[in-house]
Design a protein around this motif. Structure first.
Motif, PDB file in Angstrom:
ATOM      1  N   GLY A 293       0.815  -1.206   0.000  1.00 17.80           N
ATOM      2  CA  GLY A 293       0.000   0.000   0.000  1.00 17.80           C
ATOM      3  C   GLY A 293       0.851   1.259   0.000  1.00 17.80           C
ATOM      4  N   VAL A 294       0.394   2.287   0.729  1.00 19.96           N
ATOM      5  CA  VAL A 294       1.082   3.578   0.720  1.00 19.96           C
ATOM      6  C   VAL A 294       2.217   3.638   1.734  1.00 19.96           C
ATOM      7  CG1 VAL A 294      -0.925   4.822  -0.120  1.00 19.96           C
ATOM      8  CG2 VAL A 294      -0.593   4.543   2.354  1.00 19.96           C
ATOM      9  N   PHE A 295       2.555   2.526   2.347  1.00 20.22           N
ATOM     10  CA  PHE A 295       3.584   2.524   3.383  1.00 20.22           C
ATOM     11  C   PHE A 295       4.986   2.588   2.783  1.00 20.22           C
ATOM     12  CE2 PHE A 295       0.000   1.451   5.844  1.00 20.22           C
ATOM     13  CZ  PHE A 295       0.313   1.691   7.178  1.00 20.22           C
ATOM     14  N   ASN A 296       5.893   3.162   3.552  1.00 19.37           N
ATOM     15  CA  ASN A 296       7.321   3.222   3.224  1.00 19.37           C
ATOM     16  C   ASN A 296       8.089   2.311   4.159  1.00 19.37           C
ATOM     17  OD1 ASN A 296       8.088   6.662   2.175  1.00 19.37           O
ATOM     18  ND2 ASN A 296       6.505   5.273   1.464  1.00 19.37           N
ATOM     19  N   ALA A 297       9.310   1.990   3.780  1.00 15.67           N
ATOM     20  CA  ALA A 297      10.216   1.243   4.650  1.00 15.67           C
ATOM     21  C   ALA A 297      11.633   1.727   4.402  1.00 15.67           C
ATOM     22  CB  ALA A 297      10.119  -0.259   4.392  1.00 15.67           C
ATOM     23  N   VAL A 298      12.356   2.012   5.467  1.00 17.76           N
ATOM     24  CA  VAL A 298      13.755   2.431   5.367  1.00 17.76           C
ATOM     25  C   VAL A 298      14.622   1.339   5.969  1.00 17.76           C
ATOM     26  CG1 VAL A 298      15.475   4.131   6.082  1.00 17.76           C
ATOM     27  CG2 VAL A 298      13.171   4.875   5.438  1.00 17.76           C
ATOM     28  N   VAL A 299      15.596   0.884   5.206  1.00 15.26           N
ATOM     29  CA  VAL A 299      16.496  -0.181   5.630  1.00 15.26           C
ATOM     30  C   VAL A 299      17.901   0.389   5.754  1.00 15.26           C
ATOM     31  CG1 VAL A 299      17.505  -2.421   5.021  1.00 15.26           C
ATOM     32  CG2 VAL A 299      15.101  -1.950   4.504  1.00 15.26           C
ATOM     33  N   GLY A 312       6.489   2.621   8.023  1.00 16.91           N
ATOM     34  CA  GLY A 312       5.405   3.509   8.428  1.00 16.91           C
ATOM     35  C   GLY A 312       4.887   4.309   7.243  1.00 16.91           C
ATOM     36  N   ARG A 313       4.009   5.243   7.526  1.00 16.32           N
ATOM     37  CA  ARG A 313       3.445   6.082   6.475  1.00 16.32           C
ATOM     38  C   ARG A 313       4.475   7.119   6.045  1.00 16.32           C
ATOM     39  NH1 ARG A 313      -1.766   5.411   5.287  1.00 16.32           N
ATOM     40  NH2 ARG A 313      -3.027   4.136   6.699  1.00 16.32           N
ATOM     41  N   GLY A 314       4.697   7.185   4.744  1.00 16.32           N
ATOM     42  CA  GLY A 314       5.736   8.062   4.233  1.00 16.32           C
ATOM     43  C   GLY A 314       5.259   9.423   3.805  1.00 16.32           C
ATOM     44  N   ALA A 315       3.987   9.711   3.955  1.00 14.36           N
ATOM     45  CA  ALA A 315       3.458  11.010   3.528  1.00 14.36           C
ATOM     46  C   ALA A 315       2.153  11.255   4.265  1.00 14.36           C
ATOM     47  CB  ALA A 315       3.241  11.024   2.012  1.00 14.36           C
TER      48      ALA A 315
END
Length: 450
Positions: A293-299, A312-315
């Motif tokens: 979906g609209v979620f982001n992930a930072v690795v 989490g939500r990126g915007a």
């Protein structure tokens, strides 16, 4: 911290930190709402109240769902840089050039701390602005510029400051992630899902910045600069979007045990830094493959910490406003760190390695005439360039009285390679595209371990 934004917080000082907000769109209005709704929480954590005293926006008549009575209104955002009733300038206009750049530059030159959510500005002009902030002795903060409410900047620059990071990136654009998720789940074409995303407000009327990978590339350039201690020249980041992804690719990816995600990837190598944005096949059981979906992930991955992932939500109004407020709390408390995690003395931008230097496994999809000898011709070209195959998929041999005739039906052919240098793949694909049995341009998607 003193009212001019340069010193540390005085003992027992409860003087409000006065902020001027440039841009009253979704995030600007959301910031005003958050600071009012959470007034006591913010004051407690900041050690002093944080109040909006001035705003700047083009349209005074627009209903933004907030009460602006009692606030100073500037029609010219540049006036915020010199307003004597402002301690901190918050830039939420956007764009790498124009009024946003002029405002941030003027505020720093005037000795005013700046908080911005402007990823394009920081990605392209971050080195220059960091030098200005350092000379003025004031903070320049931008937690909201990357991944919305995910504290990615703090995690990479501060939480992992003691480790040598070797990799950073992730799913950095929620619009693309929504489109890829919906295409996979519904089997619909890119254009149909994009129209749906626009109707739902997930994509702009002109979606180019998102779907062509530019937004993710801005964020990746920032993360790479923080991870490796020096800004990465944005112009050197390799960028591909998702327009060319076909629903057929998502189907084949599932059969092979993968999902397709638009990833931003930056790696520290012995010969330089990779920084690139493009679609990737990732194993469907990998944690990042489950981010939909609209979620982001930072690795991020370091020599001592290993690999960690923040999701989490990126915007959106709430997440992004929360990130802006977190920067304001740091400024109120006098918690300032160098923009790129180190002094700007002698700090210059580094160029990312060129595409030809990448070394990956690859998914190839060809549309070929269904007749004998085609696979042999394709694999012969790959052999000539030292590309080894790991697996192959071909479905649906069409019925034909004579499969050797020129108008034989076409079928998709999918090949998965072992790891190889991209320079070899580029040359091999040019040769394969020229084969008489190959119809149209081959599709190539890189494979990541996740």
């Amino acid at each position: 911290m003193s009212a001019d934004g340069k010193g540390g917080q005085a003992g027992g000082d409860t003087t409000p930190l006065r902020i001027g907000v440039a841009g009253l769109g979704t995030v600007g209005a959301g910031l005003v709402k958050l600071l009012r709704a959470n007034e006591s929480i913010v004051a407690d954590r900041a050690g002093r109240p944080i109040v909006v005293t001035a705003v700047a926006a083009r349209d005074r008549t627009r209903d933004r769902g907030i009460d602006l009575a009692g606030l100073t209104w500037h029609d010219d955002a540049l006036a915020l840089a010199h307003d004597p009733d402002i301690d901190v300038v918050v830039e939420l206009i956007g764009g790498a050039e124009g009024i946003a750049r002029r405002l941030v530059t003027a505020a720093l030159q005037a000795g005013r701390p700046v908080v911005t959510a402007n990823k394009a500005l920081v990605a392209i002009h971050g080195a220059e602005l960091a030098a200005l902030a350092e000379r003025a002795g004031v903070p320049l903060t931008f937690e909201a510029a990357v991944a919305g409410g995910i504290p990615a900047i703090k995690a990479v620059r501060e939480g992992l400051a003691a480790d040598r990071l070797v990799r950073v990136g992730g799913i950095l654009n929620g619009t693309c992630n929504y489109i890829m998720t919906a295409m996979r789940e519904s089997g619909r074409a890119f254009a149909d899902v994009l129209a749906e995303a626009q109707a739902l407000g997930y994509a702009e009327a002109d979606p180019s910045t998102d779907v062509d990978g530019i937004d993710a590339a801005h964020k990746l350039a920032i993360l790479a600069g923080l991870a490796f201690g020096r800004p990465v020249a944005f112009s050197s980041v390799h960028v591909e979007g998702i327009r060319a992804i076909d629903a057929l690719d998502l189907t084949f990816a599932r059969e092979l045990g993968y999902r397709i995600k638009l990833l931003g990837l930056a790696r520290r190598r012995e010969d330089g830094i990779e920084a690139r944005v493009h679609p990737c096949l990732v194993p469907e059981r990998a944690p990042i493959a489950q981010v939909d979906g609209v979620f982001n992930a930072v690795v991020a991955e370091g020599a001592f910490v290993g690999r960690l992932m923040l999701e989490g939500r990126g915007a959106g109004e709430g997440p992004t406003a929360t990130a802006v407020a977190a920067d304001l709390i740091d400024i109120a408390r006098g918690n300032a760190v160098p923009v790129w995690g180190r002094s700007t003395d002698g700090l210059t931008q580094v160029e990312a390695l060129p595409r030809a230097a990448f070394n990956e496994e690859y998914y190839l999809r060809l549309n070929v005439h269904d007749r004998p000898g085609v696979i042999a011709d394709v694999t012969a070209v790959l052999r000539d360039y030292g590309v080894s195959l790991r697996s192959m998929l071909q479905h649906g041999r069409a019925a034909s009285d004579d499969p050797t005739v020129a108008d034989a039906p076409s079928v998709p052919l999918v090949l998965v390679t072992h790891r190889t240098r991209e320079s070899a793949m580029i040359e091999a694909l040019a040769r394969i595209a020229a084969l008489p049995a190959v119809i149209g341009d081959p599709a190539m998607i890189r494979i990541e371990a996740g």
